[in-house]
Design a protein around this motif. Sequence first.
Motif, PDB file in Angstrom:
ATOM      1  N   GLY A   1       0.769  -1.236   0.000  1.00 23.58           N
ATOM      2  CA  GLY A   1       0.000   0.000   0.000  1.00 23.58           C
ATOM      3  C   GLY A   1       0.794   1.277   0.000  1.00 23.58           C
ATOM      4  N   LYS A   2       2.045   1.213  -0.417  1.00 24.28           N
ATOM      5  CA  LYS A   2       2.884   2.423  -0.414  1.00 24.28           C
ATOM      6  C   LYS A   2       3.203   2.945  -1.812  1.00 24.28           C
ATOM      7  N   ALA A   3       2.652   2.355  -2.843  1.00 25.07           N
ATOM      8  CA  ALA A   3       2.923   2.787  -4.214  1.00 25.07           C
ATOM      9  C   ALA A   3       1.746   3.588  -4.757  1.00 25.07           C
ATOM     10  N   ASP A   4       2.037   4.488  -5.669  1.00 24.27           N
ATOM     11  CA  ASP A   4       0.976   5.194  -6.379  1.00 24.27           C
ATOM     12  C   ASP A   4       0.481   4.293  -7.509  1.00 24.27           C
ATOM     13  N   ILE A   5      -0.795   3.981  -7.503  1.00 23.51           N
ATOM     14  CA  ILE A   5      -1.342   3.120  -8.553  1.00 23.51           C
ATOM     15  C   ILE A   5      -2.522   3.820  -9.208  1.00 23.51           C
TER      16      ILE A   5
ATOM     17  N   VAL B   1     -18.727   1.106   0.442  1.00 20.42           N
ATOM     18  CA  VAL B   1     -18.368   1.652   1.749  1.00 20.42           C
ATOM     19  C   VAL B   1     -16.861   1.859   1.828  1.00 20.42           C
ATOM     20  N   SER B   2     -16.104   0.908   1.278  1.00 21.63           N
ATOM     21  CA  SER B   2     -14.643   1.036   1.285  1.00 21.63           C
ATOM     22  C   SER B   2     -14.064   0.199   0.162  1.00 21.63           C
ATOM     23  N   SER B   3     -13.015   0.728  -0.465  1.00 15.73           N
ATOM     24  CA  SER B   3     -12.298  -0.024  -1.501  1.00 15.73           C
ATOM     25  C   SER B   3     -10.804   0.141  -1.257  1.00 15.73           C
ATOM     26  N   PHE B   4     -10.113   0.885  -2.114  1.00 19.41           N
ATOM     27  CA  PHE B   4      -8.667   1.051  -1.926  1.00 19.41           C
ATOM     28  C   PHE B   4      -8.359   1.866  -0.678  1.00 19.41           C
ATOM     29  N   ARG B   5      -7.434   1.358   0.109  1.00 18.82           N
ATOM     30  CA  ARG B   5      -6.878   2.109   1.233  1.00 18.82           C
ATOM     31  C   ARG B   5      -5.365   1.952   1.184  1.00 18.82           C
ATOM     32  N   ASP B   6      -4.632   3.038   1.219  1.00 21.16           N
ATOM     33  CA  ASP B   6      -3.188   2.903   1.204  1.00 21.16           C
ATOM     34  C   ASP B   6      -2.661   2.617   2.612  1.00 21.16           C
ATOM     35  N   PHE B   7      -1.373   2.397   2.708  1.00 20.94           N
ATOM     36  CA  PHE B   7      -0.739   2.051   3.984  1.00 20.94           C
ATOM     37  C   PHE B   7      -1.065   3.094   5.048  1.00 20.94           C
ATOM     38  N   TYR B   8      -0.980   4.345   4.679  1.00 23.39           N
ATOM     39  CA  TYR B   8      -1.076   5.424   5.666  1.00 23.39           C
ATOM     40  C   TYR B   8      -2.510   5.616   6.156  1.00 23.39           C
ATOM     41  N   ARG B   9      -3.474   5.375   5.301  1.00 24.05           N
ATOM     42  CA  ARG B   9      -4.850   5.420   5.778  1.00 24.05           C
ATOM     43  C   ARG B   9      -5.120   4.258   6.724  1.00 24.05           C
TER      44      ARG B   9
ATOM     45  N   SER C   1      -9.882  -5.418  11.921  1.00 29.26           N
ATOM     46  CA  SER C   1      -8.994  -4.494  11.222  1.00 29.26           C
ATOM     47  C   SER C   1      -7.594  -5.079  11.056  1.00 29.26           C
ATOM     48  N   THR C   2      -6.984  -4.762   9.931  1.00 32.22           N
ATOM     49  CA  THR C   2      -5.667  -5.307   9.620  1.00 32.22           C
ATOM     50  C   THR C   2      -4.545  -4.399  10.103  1.00 32.22           C
ATOM     51  N   ILE C   3      -3.400  -5.013  10.299  1.00 34.09           N
ATOM     52  CA  ILE C   3      -2.186  -4.258  10.573  1.00 34.09           C
ATOM     53  C   ILE C   3      -1.792  -3.524   9.288  1.00 34.09           C
ATOM     54  N   PRO C   4      -1.370  -2.258   9.371  1.00 31.41           N
ATOM     55  CA  PRO C   4      -0.932  -1.542   8.167  1.00 31.41           C
ATOM     56  C   PRO C   4       0.125  -2.337   7.401  1.00 31.41           C
ATOM     57  N   GLY C   5      -0.032  -2.381   6.095  1.00 26.56           N
ATOM     58  CA  GLY C   5       0.887  -3.146   5.256  1.00 26.56           C
ATOM     59  C   GLY C   5       0.413  -4.554   4.968  1.00 26.56           C
ATOM     60  N   THR C   6      -0.692  -4.976   5.616  1.00 26.98           N
ATOM     61  CA  THR C   6      -1.186  -6.340   5.437  1.00 26.98           C
ATOM     62  C   THR C   6      -2.634  -6.378   4.932  1.00 26.98           C
ATOM     63  N   SER C   7      -3.198  -5.224   4.612  1.00 28.28           N
ATOM     64  CA  SER C   7      -4.602  -5.177   4.215  1.00 28.28           C
ATOM     65  C   SER C   7      -4.791  -5.542   2.753  1.00 28.28           C
ATOM     66  N   ARG C   8      -5.790  -6.334   2.461  1.00 25.39           N
ATOM     67  CA  ARG C   8      -6.155  -6.632   1.080  1.00 25.39           C
ATOM     68  C   ARG C   8      -6.670  -5.375   0.369  1.00 25.39           C
ATOM     69  N   HIS C   9      -7.145  -4.412   1.129  1.00 25.36           N
ATOM     70  CA  HIS C   9      -7.602  -3.167   0.530  1.00 25.36           C
ATOM     71  C   HIS C   9      -6.451  -2.362  -0.075  1.00 25.36           C
ATOM     72  N   HIS C  10      -5.211  -2.680   0.283  1.00 26.45           N
ATOM     73  CA  HIS C  10      -4.057  -2.026  -0.351  1.00 26.45           C
ATOM     74  C   HIS C  10      -3.975  -2.354  -1.838  1.00 26.45           C
TER      75      HIS C  10
END
Length: 244
Positions: free
Chosen positions: A38-42, A76-84, A115-124
């Motif tokens: 979740g740290k890349a611009d896509i 309700v929710s789709s893409f979430r980056d690491f920082y969100r 809730s997932t730990i940042p960096g491990t979410s499928r929403h990334h």
Amino acid sequence: MKRRSFIKKASATSLACAFPTIIPYRNSIEFSTDELIGKADIDLYGEGINLRKEAHDAYVEMKKAAYSDGFNIKMVSSFRDFYRQQGIWERKYLRFTEDDGMSPLDAIDKIIEYSTIPGTSRHHWATDIDIIDGNVIVTGDVLVPEKFEAGGPFEGFKKWLDENSEKFGFYLVYTDQPKRRGFKYEPWHYSYAPISIPMLTAYRKINVVKMLQNEDFYGCEHFTTGFLKSYIQDNILDINPVLL
């Protein structure tokens, strides 16, 4: 998190039982580590949708089909980056530890119920969606399992998804199988399998333990190697087996 069978009961026959579910996906795609955590611009597509192009197009087709049957799929929710995701994690961690007086370890266990730990979410990955029926007026939190069950406001919508979502490539992630571990049942969370399957395959090659031990957010100092290994096995990998 959801636990259900992915072969539609209504169309189950002896032939359906004889052959496994086959999902065509593009296994030639390469993903960077930053993209997977979740740290890349896509590139994201669709106002208020924010999915990868192929997932976006499939979502739009599913939304059209649902609408024709009287349901208005609302994202309700789709893409979430690491920082969100980090912001979600830290707000919950502070609430549980400071407002509710939980110990750090108890707070972490409480957070990872849903809730997932940042960096491990499928929403990334911009492949996964949390959805409800926008035609139904409800009060309070909409993402609770009871609202999708018998007698709940989204009962009919969930039945429609059970019968139709896989036609568009979307599969329930966290099922209601009694023996499934990790995140609790989420009847609202679906994943676009043709892309998320190869992304999970690529994600499994990351040293997640090392990655998280190099991060700095509230609570991460309490992550032991043993805890992280269990989290990977239970929360990341104990999902609908069709998505592995």
